[in-house]
Motif scaffolding. Structure first.
Motif, PDB file in Angstrom:
ATOM      1  N   GLU A   1       0.773  -1.039   0.166  1.00 27.80           N
ATOM      2  CA  GLU A   1       0.385  -0.060  -0.439  1.00 27.80           C
ATOM      3  C   GLU A   1       0.951   1.756  -0.121  1.00 27.80           C
ATOM      4  N   ILE A   2       1.905   0.974   0.611  1.00 25.91           N
ATOM      5  CA  ILE A   2       2.743   1.941   0.913  1.00 25.91           C
ATOM      6  C   ILE A   2       3.720   3.081  -0.544  1.00 25.91           C
ATOM      7  N   HIS A   3       3.882   1.434  -1.080  1.00 30.91           N
ATOM      8  CA  HIS A   3       4.833   1.282  -2.270  1.00 30.91           C
ATOM      9  C   HIS A   3       3.686   2.167  -3.249  1.00 30.91           C
ATOM     10  N   ASP A   4       2.504   1.691  -3.448  1.00 24.74           N
ATOM     11  CA  ASP A   4       1.645   2.364  -4.130  1.00 24.74           C
ATOM     12  C   ASP A   4       1.804   3.983  -4.116  1.00 24.74           C
ATOM     13  N   TYR A   5       1.075   3.936  -2.956  1.00 26.77           N
ATOM     14  CA  TYR A   5       1.287   5.806  -2.870  1.00 26.77           C
ATOM     15  C   TYR A   5       2.157   6.425  -3.324  1.00 26.77           C
ATOM     16  N   ILE A   6       3.647   5.715  -2.896  1.00 25.02           N
ATOM     17  CA  ILE A   6       4.836   6.470  -3.618  1.00 25.02           C
ATOM     18  C   ILE A   6       4.620   6.617  -4.775  1.00 25.02           C
ATOM     19  N   LYS A   7       4.252   5.851  -5.331  1.00 24.59           N
ATOM     20  CA  LYS A   7       4.324   5.515  -6.823  1.00 24.59           C
ATOM     21  C   LYS A   7       3.314   7.042  -7.506  1.00 24.59           C
ATOM     22  N   GLU A   8       2.246   5.570  -6.743  1.00 25.69           N
ATOM     23  CA  GLU A   8       0.777   7.109  -7.668  1.00 25.69           C
ATOM     24  C   GLU A   8       1.491   9.042  -7.361  1.00 25.69           C
ATOM     25  N   HIS A   9       1.962   8.787  -6.035  1.00 28.13           N
ATOM     26  CA  HIS A   9       2.530  10.615  -6.020  1.00 28.13           C
ATOM     27  C   HIS A   9       3.563  10.941  -5.798  1.00 28.13           C
ATOM     28  N   HIS A  10       4.522  10.049  -6.845  1.00 31.72           N
ATOM     29  CA  HIS A  10       5.674  10.624  -7.422  1.00 31.72           C
ATOM     30  C   HIS A  10       6.800  11.018  -5.795  1.00 31.72           C
ATOM     31  N   LEU A  11       6.796  10.609  -5.114  1.00 29.19           N
ATOM     32  CA  LEU A  11       7.980  10.265  -3.559  1.00 29.19           C
ATOM     33  C   LEU A  11       8.081   9.153  -3.651  1.00 29.19           C
ATOM     34  N   GLU A  12       8.729   8.537  -4.803  1.00 31.05           N
ATOM     35  CA  GLU A  12      10.073   8.079  -5.357  1.00 31.05           C
ATOM     36  C   GLU A  12      11.235   8.923  -4.391  1.00 31.05           C
ATOM     37  N   HIS A  13      11.591   9.804  -5.111  1.00 31.15           N
ATOM     38  CA  HIS A  13      12.980  10.176  -4.729  1.00 31.15           C
ATOM     39  C   HIS A  13      13.181  10.662  -3.435  1.00 31.15           C
ATOM     40  N   ARG A  14      11.823  10.423  -2.282  1.00 34.76           N
ATOM     41  CA  ARG A  14      11.656  11.422  -0.915  1.00 34.76           C
ATOM     42  C   ARG A  14      11.958  10.446   0.388  1.00 34.76           C
ATOM     43  N   VAL A  15      10.939   8.791  -0.387  1.00 32.40           N
ATOM     44  CA  VAL A  15      11.019   7.737   0.320  1.00 32.40           C
ATOM     45  C   VAL A  15      11.694   6.871   0.094  1.00 32.40           C
ATOM     46  N   HIS A  16      13.139   6.509   1.208  1.00 35.66           N
ATOM     47  CA  HIS A  16      14.174   5.611   1.512  1.00 35.66           C
ATOM     48  C   HIS A  16      13.614   4.016   2.564  1.00 35.66           C
ATOM     49  N   PHE A  17      13.510   3.359   2.163  1.00 34.99           N
ATOM     50  CA  PHE A  17      13.531   1.775   3.095  1.00 34.99           C
ATOM     51  C   PHE A  17      14.632   1.531   2.931  1.00 34.99           C
ATOM     52  N   LEU A  18      14.811   1.214   4.184  1.00 30.72           N
ATOM     53  CA  LEU A  18      16.065   0.268   4.864  1.00 30.72           C
ATOM     54  C   LEU A  18      15.998  -0.443   5.567  1.00 30.72           C
ATOM     55  N   GLN A  19      16.932  -2.016   5.503  1.00 27.58           N
ATOM     56  CA  GLN A  19      16.893  -2.882   6.007  1.00 27.58           C
ATOM     57  C   GLN A  19      18.268  -3.333   6.428  1.00 27.58           C
TER      58      GLN A  19
END
Length: 374
Positions: free
Chosen positions: A243-261
């Motif tokens: 759901e989070i990845h879908d929202y990020i893509k829809e609102h073009h936030l890919e450059h602002r959200v970093h997922f770390l593991q």
């Protein structure tokens, strides 16, 4: 004292219950070195999450092939004989469970119950898991001589949901790893940020990315914040993360959200210290260790305005309805626009969080053990 622990998660779990178990064993062996601590581990670890010193901390594993193969049987039943053979005076179940037969051998017992989320939010668990959890927790709470709740919130839940008399329950808070109490050099911090390609100021959230932790609200709030700031989410991704990845893509936030593991303990501590604000809009927790980690790291905290969160965050953190992204975005903006007041609140929060320092927690814990042997 000779104290035994159900140590499965101390050796095998990298997150919440494992961290609690390892920290508890660490501070006990440090502050009360004259005691002997026996860690009953159902199988050898593939990774070195916990090191035993064989001076006052010892690991006990199944004694033969049969019990090694049927490790759950050993952990729940056969281990009691070995607890008796090692002259254990107190056995501590660190994660809501106790083996059968302790009362038969007159071994005093205490069990830690972290939360009863499976009762509060049954939709997050399968029917089978709910039944197993309830049976284990209810049995352990009933049979234990004393119960440790990790917060006043959890204590009340034990009374309400498990119908246990409050006189049997002691609240002993959790602390956090020493790495969050160390100041890291600018060079070290730069190295960590460069490694993970983080070049901007950022909001930090730490925890499994699942529905209850509610990280989607942070992403929605980020979309409303007209400040040049990123979001760093650290934790294992569950099904909810889509759901989070879908929202990020829809609102073009890919450059602002970093997922770390897979960050190391030191890297995690550095990422806390470099954060502009820590946001933790979880729906429900037994306590909320990441809040404590942030307060020790001298980072302003925004978290949920109900349940255990004010208990962990203290009077100088910032509280919101966890489902209100507008309130969250406005609070984030306020923090950026009021640096002097925020800095003052951070210092007050740092004084508050000292109540969760190792010395205070280990003394409270040791008082419980002494009470058992009176």
């Amino acid at each position: 004292m000779r104290i035994g622990f159900e140590a499965k998660r101390a050796f095998h779990n990298k997150t919440g219950l494992g961290n609690y178990s390892r920290d508890l064993i660490r501070i006990l062996s440090k502050f009360y070195p004259k005691n002997t601590y026996y860690l009953f581990n159902p199988k050898k670890s593939k990774e070195s999450l916990l090191t035993v010193n064989n001076e006052n901390v010892f690991e006990i594993t199944p004694p033969n092939f049969f019990l090694s193969f049927f490790k759950n049987y050993w952990r729940q039943f056969a281990v009691t004989k070995e607890i008796k053979q090692n002259n254990i005076q107190i056995f501590h179940g660190l994660s809501g469970e106790l083996p059968f037969g302790l009362m038969k051998y007159k071994i005093k017992s205490v069990v830690t119950i972290h939360d009863l989320i499976f009762i509060r939010y049954p939709e997050l668990y399968s029917y089978f898991d709910r039944k197993i959890h309830y049976y284990k927790f209810k049995k352990a709470a009933k049979n234990a001589d004393l119960i440790i709740a990790i917060s006043e919130q959890t204590k009340q839940d034990i009374v309400d949901f498990l119908k246990i008399d409050s006189s049997k329950i002691r609240v002993v808070y959790q602390g956090c790893h020493d790495s969050f109490k160390v100041y890291y050099s600018d060079e070290c911090k730069k190295g960590v940020l460069d490694k993970y390609n983080i070049s901007n100021k950022y909001i930090l959230n730490v925890g499994t990315i699942e529905e209850r932790k509610n990280a989607l609200t942070i992403v929605k709030a980020l979309n409303k914040v007209d400040i040049n700031i990123d979001l760093v989410l650290i934790g294992k991704q569950k099904k909810y993360a889509k759901e989070i990845h879908d929202y990020i893509k829809e609102h073009h936030l890919e450059h602002r959200v970093h997922f770390l593991q897979g960050v190391t303990q030191e890297e995690l501590a550095v990422l806390y210290q470099k954060a502009s604000v820590f946001v933790y809009p979880s729906i429900f927790e037994g306590f909320g260790i990441p809040i404590i980690e942030a307060l020790f790291s001298k980072v302003p905290v925004i978290t949920t305005n109900s349940g255990v969160f004010p208990e962990a965050g203290g009077p100088n953190s910032y509280y919101i309805n966890p489902l209100d992204e507008n309130a969250l975005s406005e609070t984030v903006k306020w923090i950026f626009l009021n640096p002097d007041e925020v800095r003052s609140n951070v210092e007050k929060s740092y004084k508050y969080v000292q109540k969760f320092a190792d010395k205070n927690i280990v003394n409270d814990l040791y008082n419980v053990y002494q009470e058992l042997l009176v």
